[in-house]
Design an enzyme around this catalytic site. Structure first.
Site, short mmCIF file in Angstrom:
data_model
loop_
_atom_site.label_atom_id
_atom_site.label_comp_id
_atom_site.label_asym_id
_atom_site.label_seq_id
_atom_site.Cartn_x
_atom_site.Cartn_y
_atom_site.Cartn_z
N TYR A 1 0.90 -1.18 0.00
CA TYR A 1 0.02 0.25 0.34
C TYR A 1 0.94 1.40 0.02
CZ TYR A 1 -3.17 3.74 1.53
OH TYR A 1 -3.36 5.11 1.63
N LYS B 1 1.09 4.93 -2.85
CA LYS B 1 1.40 6.29 -2.01
C LYS B 1 2.39 6.80 -3.07
CE LYS B 1 -2.94 5.87 -1.19
NZ LYS B 1 -3.99 6.73 -2.18
N1 LIG Z 1 -7.49 7.05 5.51
C1 LIG Z 1 -6.76 7.53 5.41
O1 LIG Z 1 -5.88 7.33 6.57
C2 LIG Z 1 -6.28 7.74 4.89
C3 LIG Z 1 -5.08 8.38 5.14
C4 LIG Z 1 -4.18 9.19 3.90
C5 LIG Z 1 -4.46 8.81 2.81
N2 LIG Z 1 -5.71 8.01 2.16
C6 LIG Z 1 -6.02 7.81 0.68
O2 LIG Z 1 -7.86 8.60 0.51
C7 LIG Z 1 -8.35 8.19 -0.65
C8 LIG Z 1 -9.25 7.86 -0.02
O3 LIG Z 1 -9.19 7.67 1.26
P1 LIG Z 1 -11.30 7.44 2.25
O4 LIG Z 1 -10.04 7.06 3.45
O5 LIG Z 1 -11.64 8.53 1.96
O6 LIG Z 1 -11.19 5.70 2.63
P2 LIG Z 1 -12.30 5.67 2.13
O7 LIG Z 1 -13.42 6.55 2.88
O8 LIG Z 1 -13.29 3.66 1.84
O9 LIG Z 1 -13.17 5.76 0.96
C9 LIG Z 1 -12.73 5.15 -0.70
C10 LIG Z 1 -13.30 5.54 -1.84
O10 LIG Z 1 -12.34 5.36 -2.49
C11 LIG Z 1 -13.61 4.50 -3.84
N3 LIG Z 1 -13.46 3.79 -4.13
C12 LIG Z 1 -12.71 2.22 -3.61
N4 LIG Z 1 -12.37 1.52 -4.69
C13 LIG Z 1 -13.28 1.76 -6.05
C14 LIG Z 1 -12.62 1.36 -7.03
N5 LIG Z 1 -12.58 -0.02 -7.54
N6 LIG Z 1 -13.28 1.60 -8.04
C15 LIG Z 1 -13.77 3.03 -7.80
N7 LIG Z 1 -14.07 3.72 -6.05
C16 LIG Z 1 -13.57 3.16 -5.86
C17 LIG Z 1 -14.61 4.10 -2.59
O11 LIG Z 1 -16.07 4.38 -3.61
P3 LIG Z 1 -16.60 2.64 -3.88
O12 LIG Z 1 -16.87 1.74 -2.66
O13 LIG Z 1 -18.54 2.83 -3.62
O14 LIG Z 1 -16.84 2.35 -5.14
C18 LIG Z 1 -14.72 4.99 -1.95
O15 LIG Z 1 -15.70 5.98 -2.15
C19 LIG Z 1 -7.50 6.89 -0.77
O16 LIG Z 1 -6.44 7.37 -2.07
C20 LIG Z 1 -6.31 6.00 0.13
O17 LIG Z 1 -4.87 5.64 0.43
C21 LIG Z 1 -6.31 7.14 3.23
#
Ligand SMILES: NC(=O)c1ccc[n+]([C@@H]2O[C@H](COP(=O)([O-])OP(=O)(O)OC[C@H]3O[C@@H](n4cnc5c(N)ncnc54)[C@H](OP(=O)(O)O)[C@@H]3O)[C@@H](O)[C@H]2O)c1
Length: 268
Positions: A162, A166
């Protein structure tokens, strides 16, 4: 952002914004802020009912237009659908928030899921930014926001793959930030620390302290055109500041302790 700043942001990157991962977490919070600012927001994700709820919230709270675009960004066709459905829209901003994480011992991981991780976290941003950079270049303006992470800056044991996805996003965004400037495009890497969203349960992590998506959405948007990388939220700044003083091998060791804690339930 105050009202004047929001209007100027809308003038610079409006009137239409595409947000991937808009059904949940950080993407949803950013979509809401864009709706509040007056953008027509194209909400992309797989979960139609969650996208409908976000759409309804934006339309009733802010009277801004939305469009739901159901697409699996792990598939070539899903990415193509986003490109096809937006071709005649006046898009000036794309936020690439769709993504997920994996964790635990790499040897025990499911190779199919790890392959999907590359498709969603790396290949989808590659495909979408490639086409939108052409469109934005033609219109001589536009913004692209990539979702990186604080895990992008060193190896992270127990989330090795992962973190590597990133690192790809972070490096890509930093390069594009300079490269696309001459065509009047703004590119940003948003690199948050732990955020409470759907992320942790899908990644099978149990996080400690977290930020709220709604606390980092506006700082991310406000940094576009001003910074190359934004570390949104106090917790993110604290963690990156603490890691900054260490050599790269030291950062890896600290991350091993942190991620080891987040994933220890997987080994008992
Ligand atoms: N949460 C953290 O701690 C964190 C920290 C740093 C960076 N990030 C990054 O921030 C971004 C958003 O994460 P989040 O924290 O908001 O997580 P989240 O609440 O799980 O949201 C993830 C989003 O990605 C979409 N998604 C996942 N797989 C997909 C697919 N195959 N096709 C289309 N959409 C897809 C999901 O939509 P559907 O389920 O509707 O498809 C959901 O809207 C990610 O790139 C993650 O790596 C997160």
């Amino acid at each position: 952002m105050n009202l004047v700043e929001r209007n100027s942001f809308l003038g610079k990157y409006g009137p239409v914004a595409v947000v991937t991962g808009a059904s949940s977490g950080i993407g949803k919070a950013i979509a809401l802020e864009l709706g509040k600012t007056g953008f027509e927001v194209i909400l992309v994700g797989r979960n139609e009912s969650s996208l409908s709820k976000v759409s309804k919230e934006i339309e009733t709270k802010f009277q801004s237009k939305t469009k739901i675009l159901v697409a699996d960004l792990g598939q070539l066709e899903g990415n193509q659908r986003v490109l096809d459905q937006t071709i005649n829209l006046q898009v000036g901003l794309i936020v690439l928030s769709a993504g997920f994480g994996t964790s635990g011992c790499f040897t025990d991981s499911d190779l199919e899921e790890e392959t999907e991780l590359v498709q969603v976290n790396c290949l989808s941003p590659l495909r979408l930014s490639h086409e939108f950079s052409k469109r934005f270049s033609d219109q001589k303006r536009g913004g692209i926001i990539f979702l990186s992470s604080i895990v992008a800056f060193q190896g992270v044991p127990f989330a090795s793959h992962y973190a590597a996805t990133k690192a790809y996003v972070q490096s890509f965004a930093e390069g594009l930030n300079r490269e696309l400037k001459s065509n009047k495009m703004d590119v940003l890497a948003a690199s948050p620390g732990p955020v409470a969203s759907g992320f942790a349960s899908r990644a099978k992590m149990v996080m400690g302290k977290t930020l709220k998506p709604e606390d980092i959405a506006l700082p991310i948007l406000a940094a576009l055109g001003k910074k190359t990388t934004v570390f949104p939220g106090f917790l993110t700044k604290f963690l990156t500041g603490a890691l900054m003083i260490l050599p790269r091998w030291g950062k890896v060791r600290v991350m091993e302790l942190v991620m080891g804690g987040f994933t220890k339930h997987q080994r008992v």
